[in-house]
Design a protein around this motif. Structure first.
Motif, PDB file in Angstrom:
ATOM      1  N   SER A 128      -4.730  -0.865  -1.544  1.00 50.15           N
ATOM      2  CA  SER A 128      -6.363  -0.653  -1.378  1.00 50.15           C
ATOM      3  C   SER A 128      -7.049  -0.574  -2.776  1.00 50.15           C
ATOM      4  O   SER A 128      -8.114  -1.006  -2.793  1.00 50.15           O
ATOM      5  N   LEU A 129      -6.514   0.158  -3.518  1.00 51.03           N
ATOM      6  CA  LEU A 129      -7.039   0.565  -4.827  1.00 51.03           C
ATOM      7  C   LEU A 129      -7.459  -0.984  -5.714  1.00 51.03           C
ATOM      8  O   LEU A 129      -8.503  -1.209  -6.293  1.00 51.03           O
ATOM      9  N   GLY A 160      -0.223  11.367  -6.271  1.00 46.45           N
ATOM     10  CA  GLY A 160      -0.412  10.752  -5.222  1.00 46.45           C
ATOM     11  C   GLY A 160      -0.827   9.463  -5.223  1.00 46.45           C
ATOM     12  O   GLY A 160      -1.077   8.603  -4.208  1.00 46.45           O
ATOM     13  N   GLY A 161      -1.430   8.733  -6.510  1.00 48.09           N
ATOM     14  CA  GLY A 161      -2.038   7.460  -6.493  1.00 48.09           C
ATOM     15  C   GLY A 161      -3.375   7.560  -5.768  1.00 48.09           C
ATOM     16  O   GLY A 161      -4.120   8.379  -6.022  1.00 48.09           O
ATOM     17  N   ASN A 214       0.823  -1.137  -0.052  1.00 48.40           N
ATOM     18  CA  ASN A 214       0.069  -0.050   0.057  1.00 48.40           C
ATOM     19  C   ASN A 214       1.101   1.159   0.061  1.00 48.40           C
ATOM     20  O   ASN A 214       0.266   2.362  -0.302  1.00 48.40           O
ATOM     21  N   ARG A 215       2.225   1.076   0.406  1.00 47.38           N
ATOM     22  CA  ARG A 215       3.073   2.454   0.330  1.00 47.38           C
ATOM     23  C   ARG A 215       3.282   2.970  -0.874  1.00 47.38           C
ATOM     24  O   ARG A 215       3.699   4.093  -1.025  1.00 47.38           O
ATOM     25  N   ILE A 216       2.886   2.151  -2.025  1.00 52.48           N
ATOM     26  CA  ILE A 216       3.249   2.513  -3.503  1.00 52.48           C
ATOM     27  C   ILE A 216       1.958   3.192  -3.736  1.00 52.48           C
ATOM     28  O   ILE A 216       1.109   2.561  -4.627  1.00 52.48           O
TER      29      ILE A 216
END
Length: 372
Positions: A84-85, A268-269, A77-79
């Protein structure tokens, strides 16, 4: 007149009765070409890859899809919030299966078909339980949750539609001050008890007590993180409440929550900081709840497959998963692709869960029947 055989008189030439290619040393026309064509065809057939060797380029993505579904929780999730997406739209990755199957059948590839067994089994393990109708007739209480949308052009019509659902408890989210007056007027007859805290409210046929707000709007959002939020997200307006509904079977703690919105942008993704902070705050509030019977109604801006909701899903379970019919997608209303509107419970049993017809909102309402 007597007919004379030319073979006997020597006149003319007798018919050649020899087989083609025999006697003269010269093959008949086309014979050599025919045998060569047959030989070339036999070579092609012998060198053609069998069904297990064909379609290896299809077998590889099939295996990768299976591993992707199996190990989705390992996607970091840090990328840019990628994990989550992916989990928000995880069921839709199953659409790749029929596409790959069509390619495998077209190529007549046994290896590709067998490779597809992995994503099929993993997808069915994840979502197969949602395909059937698990509802049961009868319930002690019917609850409805609906994000009515601040831009709803017909709040009066929406109120009438919701009242027609015959819900005992009705949660409304994204209330504007002007629309609140309309809902209070339209729902007053069917729901004599109600409370509104900020942009969320609860209407009930049963008495309410011990009502208070739950801070999920700005919990943990400090410093530069808070400064980076859009202006509309920095308000102190309450977005969640907790109240007690008095039922014939005893008190029921009801939470109504509208967690922060999420955004997808190239830099920011998948941005979920505010939502995730609100989820943690809501999880703490539910963990501290003394009542063993709890219902959470709301727009959580995420699906329960998303790892970000672990604080909540560790304590409550989804009515849709337990007693629904299908995936129950709720957003956007015109073509729902995700269930971000939730009914979660603890200490009571869901008997049914369904999505109600569209109103003037961009969300679909959700309803559940629960029993003690």
């Amino acid at each position: 007149m007597t007919q004379v055989d030319t073979a006997e008189t020597g006149q003319g030439r007798p018919a050649d009765t020899r087989l083609p290619g025999m006697g003269t040393g010269v093959p008949a026309a086309g014979t050599d070409g025919t045998w060569r064509a047959r030989i070339r065809r036999a070579i092609r057939i012998a060198s053609r890859p069998g069904p297990w060797k064909r379609g290896l380029l299809l077998a590889a993505p099939a295996l990768l899809l299976g591993l992707f579904l199996l190990l989705h929780a390992k996607i970091p999730n840090r990328i840019g919030g990628l994990g989550s997406l992916v989990e928000t739209f995880l069921p839709w990755f199953g659409l790749f299966i029929p596409v790959l199957l069509a390619g495998a059948l077209w190529r007549r590839s046994a290896s590709a078909v067998v490779a597809l067994l992995l994503p099929v089994m993993v997808w069915l393990n994840l979502f197969g339980g949602l395909l059937g109708d698990k509802s049961h007739p009868g319930s002690d209480l019917t609850v409805v949750s609906h994000n009515v949308s601040a831009d709803n052009p017909d709040p009066a019509g929406t109120a009438r539609d919701l009242a027609a659902s015959d819900a005992d408890v009705l949660a409304l989210l994204e209330l504007t001050e002007q629309a609140r007056v309309t809902y209070e007027k339209e729902l007053a007859k069917a729901y004599p008890y109600h409370t509104v805290q900020g942009t969320v409210g609860l209407w009930s046929k049963l008495p309410l007590s011990d009502t208070r707000t739950v801070d999920v709007a700005m919990q943990g959002m400090v410093g530069r993180l808070a400064d980076a939020l859009p202006a509309e997200d920095k308000t102190a307006t309450p977005r969640a409440l907790r109240t007690t509904v008095a039922t014939d079977q005893g008190p029921l703690a009801v939470y109504v929550a509208h967690l922060g919105s999420v955004r997808v942008n190239p830099k920011g993704g998948f941005s979920t900081n505010q939502r995730d902070a609100g989820e943690r705050a809501l999880g703490k509030a539910i963990a501290a709840e003394q009542n063993e019977r709890v219902v959470l109604l709301g727009d959580l801006n995420g699906t329960m497959d998303d790892r970000a909701f672990a604080d909540i899903t560790a304590q409550l379970h989804s009515a849709q998963d337990a007693a629904g019919d299908g995936f129950g997608f709720t957003w956007p209303a015109k073509f729902p692709v995700a269930r971000i509107d939730q009914i979660l419970v603890r200490g009571v049993e869901p008997e049914s869960s369904r999505v109600l017809p569209a109103t003037g909102s961009d969300h679909l309402p959700v309803a559940a029947g629960i029993s003690w």
